[in-house]
Design a protein around this motif. Structure first.
Motif, mmCIF file in Angstrom:
data_model
loop_
_atom_site.group_PDB
_atom_site.id
_atom_site.type_symbol
_atom_site.label_atom_id
_atom_site.label_comp_id
_atom_site.label_asym_id
_atom_site.label_seq_id
_atom_site.Cartn_x
_atom_site.Cartn_y
_atom_site.Cartn_z
ATOM 1 N N SER A 735 0.942 -1.276 -0.089
ATOM 2 C CA SER A 735 0.065 -0.043 -0.114
ATOM 3 C C SER A 735 0.913 1.243 0.084
ATOM 4 O O SER A 735 0.596 2.227 -0.785
ATOM 5 N N ARG A 744 -3.293 3.233 -5.587
ATOM 6 C CA ARG A 744 -3.696 2.581 -4.480
ATOM 7 C C ARG A 744 -3.633 0.966 -4.460
ATOM 8 O O ARG A 744 -3.724 0.397 -5.609
ATOM 9 N N ILE A 745 -4.242 0.341 -3.487
ATOM 10 C CA ILE A 745 -4.565 -1.213 -3.798
ATOM 11 C C ILE A 745 -5.971 -1.070 -4.194
ATOM 12 O O ILE A 745 -6.918 -0.145 -3.541
ATOM 13 N N THR A 747 -9.913 -2.131 -4.496
ATOM 14 C CA THR A 747 -11.051 -2.815 -3.828
ATOM 15 C C THR A 747 -11.232 -4.129 -4.106
ATOM 16 O O THR A 747 -10.982 -4.592 -5.257
ATOM 17 N N THR A 798 -6.470 -6.800 -1.244
ATOM 18 C CA THR A 798 -7.462 -5.824 -1.638
ATOM 19 C C THR A 798 -7.452 -4.672 -0.484
ATOM 20 O O THR A 798 -7.062 -4.807 0.588
ATOM 21 N N SER A 799 -7.963 -3.515 -0.772
ATOM 22 C CA SER A 799 -7.963 -2.411 0.373
ATOM 23 C C SER A 799 -9.179 -2.684 1.091
ATOM 24 O O SER A 799 -9.650 -1.832 1.946
ATOM 25 N N GLN A 827 -7.560 -7.825 5.970
ATOM 26 C CA GLN A 827 -7.616 -7.346 4.596
ATOM 27 C C GLN A 827 -8.395 -8.682 3.811
ATOM 28 O O GLN A 827 -7.548 -9.754 4.094
ATOM 29 N N HIS A 852 -3.326 -7.124 7.831
ATOM 30 C CA HIS A 852 -2.680 -5.991 6.894
ATOM 31 C C HIS A 852 -1.101 -5.951 7.145
ATOM 32 O O HIS A 852 -0.348 -5.658 6.088
#
Length: 867
Positions: A735, A744-745, A747, A798-799, A827, A852
């Motif tokens: 991240s 960004r990572i 979703t 994923t975020s 996550q 995470h």
């Protein structure tokens, strides 16, 4: 069976099946059978094309028809890569080189390409000896052609190079004859073919009726009723066997029959035996049609010669008047195959000279004589999976028209998950329903390789990762978890010893930042001597596995009625074992090279050969792809409240966090074709990442003498070799890296949308299901198949935080599976790693989860950007 010596140097053993004599003219029977079909369905056996004259005509195609690209493409690969091929073939061989090894070529032909392999084999032997350590056998139908080609080889410069290193002899017979001969030990003690003859002629018998080795209506093998569908056990298991099947000859088999043939090859599981297989690609139709209908008419002469052979077999060589027939070839795009036909140019009737049977033909009626299947990526990988073979390496010609695959039969493989019609019903069995017995057996084989072959006794009481139990715990946890749920389901006593359920019921996953915080778990012994002995655990495991088999027997017999509840328990315990196999492996990775043993029963990687291939992979034409806006579905409907139902086999099971199905809107975004690689992160780390407080040295790396290596189950791998592998590290690391790059990572819905569109899956060659025991470079975004490919063999971050979603219902069978981890620390990850079984990686609703900042799990990530 007879023995012949064409010269002092060339020996040929006639291994034609004695049982074939039961029917005096098997080829005649096939001809009349094929011609007796209805108009439009008639066929002639492909074997007719390969008499002595046909073999020479085929050789002429390879020299006089440059449009026939298959031969020069394969020859190019062998000219450039024969030494690498031999090197990879021998990765299971000691440094002293091959000893008492046999190489058998199916359908040897003129040996022009084979000579390149033989020369490389000779170079692999350090010095000649009185008894050559490698014995090559050319298997073919025509004895005189075998004599001619082997004599020419012996008298050539290549033959001189082979002296004392590789012996060359012939086997005269069909594919079936040859494979049965090998499987029954016919080549044991194979350094002297002459010594074998008297013993073999006395003991070798054939139990089934042999037929031609070339196809009738499309197969290149005998189609006797006794064809083996499972690999036979070859005597002399210590002696390596390598089979060559070149020229894309497998393409002459019908689909399905090709897999049966490959499955029947006498390659011993986990032995180091190999198959070198040539396959033509599913190239452009116009290119393929030209290859099989060259302007000079060489191919036409080859095909038309088959009519002379057909007439000769029926009693009159000129029975088929060639002025009344013409050759027609066409490429079937849908089926990925070229089809060769004889077309009648007029109304005519063929009369069998012996039986007087009449075979009428109308004008323009076609008779099929040959089918040449072509293989897309999906075709090839699906074929290998069905045949229980693992691709060890692949070499492709410079124009990417043709491939040589080196394959092995490892200790275990996994089938492709697909819906299967149930006999006598309209029900399609879901691949995610009740696990099959075969799935259990493959899972147990994988578990046994990991726990029995890879963990030395010295590591049983060690913790490769401080945040997990000792290795021995997992050996007991898997059968204990299974036993507990079987006992609850069937209302039976626990498997003895009962006390195991108090030690092994549940493992640990403490909070990384504060390991004192952990969900409820078993209390385990604190001293090594207080743990049960491994032998006791393995005996317990055997008893539990037998309970599973007994339950399946009771379901099959009708003693137990199969319900969704029963199937759910079996699905859950099966996949639980699969998840834990991966957990144990990423723990063991931390000690690879310093304790953990490499996986047995799989040929080890040859890193320099692999690296050369990986470095030649095409890069994506663009760094990112833009997707959305779009609505997608997540999850599927799988309520435990319906578990009394007996409608089981068409139902797909999942974990509680997969239910229910729900729609999600995904906005417009950009996403990188491929995950972040070791090389990309290494460059960033060296430049400035190591000085950033949020960046940590990945646990998938290890520093050796000041140099950074990448961990593998075979020990540390140089960064330059693993540079293009997907990076395995924590969400926090990736991240932060994504933020530095302005992204960004993604979703969970964004990543799901991307994978739905561009993931090729296990059937398309994805690096899951133990195809390899290490990551490989990703292939997504390539020039073929609309950019479809794989991510290299990692789960993907994923975020999206793992938490309760709308409609979530906690499992009653395993209440804490998800809810214990709705703690804001985890996550969602999706996809699958190289050690994820296809049942999990191919079910798009599967949601895994890790903390995470957990650095050990085999998870990578790709970068997304707002659009």
């Amino acid at each position: 069976m007879s023995f012949a010596m064409a010269s002092n140097a060339v020996q040929i053993l006639d291994i034609h099946s004695r049982a074939a004599n039961v029917t005096a003219h098997p080829i005649r029977n096939q001809i009349t059978e094929g011609l007796s079909q209805h108009a439009g369905q008639k066929w002639l056996p492909t074997m007719l094309l390969y008499d002595e004259r046909g073999l020479r005509l085929y050789d002429a195609i390879t020299t006089d028809a440059p449009e026939y690209y298959l031969f020069p493409a394969e020859e190019e690969i062998l000219k450039d890569k024969a030494d690498d091929i031999v090197k990879v073939m021998h990765t299971a061989v000691s440094n002293e080189g091959p000893v008492d090894e046999v190489v058998v070529e199916l359908g040897a032909g003129a040996l022009r390409k084979t000579s390149l392999v033989l020369r490389a084999l000779s170079r692999s032997v350090s010095k000649p000896s009185d008894t050559p350590p490698i014995s090559y056998y050319a298997l073919d139908l025509e004895k005189r052609e075998l004599e001619r080609t082997l004599m020419e080889l012996d008298q050539s410069t290549i033959g001189t190079e082979m002296k004392g290193k590789v012996s060359a002899n012939g086997l005269c017979g069909t594919y079936d004859d040859g494979l049965k001969f090998i499987a029954e030990g016919g080549l044991e003690g194979r350094s002297s073919l002459g010594r074998l003859e008297s013993r073999i002629s006395e003991t070798y018998t054939v139990q089934r009726l042999g037929r031609d080795a070339s196809p009738d209506s499309g197969s290149s093998r005998s189609r006797s009723d006794g064809t083996e569908a499972t690999p036979p056990s070859t005597p002399g298991a210590h002696q390596p066997l390598h089979i060559l099947f070149l020229g894309s000859s497998l393409g002459n088999f019908t689909r399905g029959e090709d897999a049966v043939f490959l499955k029947s090859l006498p390659l011993r599981p986990g032995s180091g035996d190999t198959l070198l297989l040539g396959l033509d690609h599913a190239n452009e139709g116009s290119q393929i049609e030209l290859a099989y209908n060259d302007p000079k008419g060489v191919t036409r002469d080859f095909i038309m010669n088959g009519l002379l052979c057909a007439g000769r077999a029926l009693g009159d060589e000129h029975l088929f008047d060639q002025d009344k027939w013409e050759y027609v070839g066409r490429y079937n795009e849908e089926l990925h195959r070229h089809e060769a036909y004889y077309k009648s140019t007029c109304d005519q009737t063929i009369v069998d000279p012996v039986t007087k049977a009449r075979f009428p033909f109308v004008k323009d009626e076609v008779v099929r004589v040959e089918v040449s299947n072509k293989f897309s990526e999906r075709d090839a990988y699906a074929l290998f999976a069905e045949a229980g073979l693992r691709p060890v390496h692949r070499w492709t010609d410079s124009a990417s028209q043709y491939s040589l695959w080196l394959l092995e039969r490892p200790k275990f493989t996994f089938s492709i998950p697909k819906s299967i019609p149930q006999a006598g019903t309209s029900v399609m069995r879901s691949p995610f329903s009740l696990p099959t017995i075969e799935e259990w057996q493959n899972m147990w084989a994988a578990w046994d390789v990991i726990t029995r072959d890879m963990i030395p006794a010295s590591m049983l009481f060690q913790k490769p990762i401080d945040l997990r139990h000792i290795c021995l715990f997992y050996c007991g946890h898997i059968p204990t978890f299974l036993s507990i749920h079987l006992s609850r389901l069937l209302k039976e006593p626990d498997t003895e010893p009962v006390e195991f359920k108090y030690i092994f019921e549940r493992g640990i996953d403490p909070i990384v930042d504060d390991p004192t915080q952990c969900h409820p778990h078993s209390e385990v012994p604190q001293k090594d001597e207080d743990w049960p002995a491994l032998s006791t655990i393995l005996q317990f495991q055997t008893r539990v596995r037998e309970r599973v088999m007994n339950l399946y027997r009771d379901i099959e017999s009708g003693k137990v009625t199969l319900t969704r509840e029963i199937a759910r328990v079996l699905f859950m315990t099966h996949e639980h074992e699969a998840f834990h196999a991966e957990t144990l492996l990423y723990m063991l990775l931390q000690r690879a090279g310093t304790g953990t043993l490499p996986p047995g029963g799989f040929l080890p990687p040859v890193w320099d050969v692999l690296a050369e291939s990986w470095n030649s992979h095409p890069e994506p034409t663009s760094e990112t792809v833009t997707l959305g806006p779009e609505d997608i579905t997540l999850g599927h409907d799988d309520a435990e409240a319906d578990d009394d139902s007996t409608e089981v086999l068409d139902h797909s099971f999942g974990w509680d966090n997969e239910h229910p199905q729900r729609k999600v809107h995904v906005g417009k975004f950009k996403i990188e074709w491929r995950p972040v690689t070791n090389g990309q992160f290494y460059d960033f780390y060296i430049d400035k990442g190591k000085d950033m407080s949020k960046i940590h040295f990945p646990k998938s790396w290890v520093e050796v003498d000041g140099e950074v290596f990448v961990r593998s189950m075979y020990g540390p791998v140089p960064m330059k070799t693993a540079r293009n592998w997907p990076l395995i590290t924590s969400f926090d690391n990736l991240s932060t890296y994504a933020s530095v790059k302005g992204g960004r990572i993604p979703t969970e819905p964004e990543l799901r949308l991307f994978l739905d569109k561009f993931e090729c899956g296990y059937e398309g060659g994805a690096n899951v299901g133990f195809r390899n025991w290490h990551p490989v470079p990703a292939t997504m975004g390539g020039p073929k198949d609309g950019g479809k490919g794989h991510n290299g063999g990692v789960w993907e971050w994923t975020s999206t935080v793992f938490e309760q979603h709308e409609g979530f219902i906690q499992s009653k069978l395993y209440p804490g599976y998800s809810t214990d981890f709705f703690d804001t620390h985890h996550q969602i990850v999706i996809g699958g790693s190289y050690a994820t079984i296809p049942r999990l990686s191919e079910r798009r609703t599967v949601r895994n989860y890790y903390q995470h900042n957990y650095p050990y799990a085999w998870v990578g990530a790709r970068i997304a950007y707002d659009a």
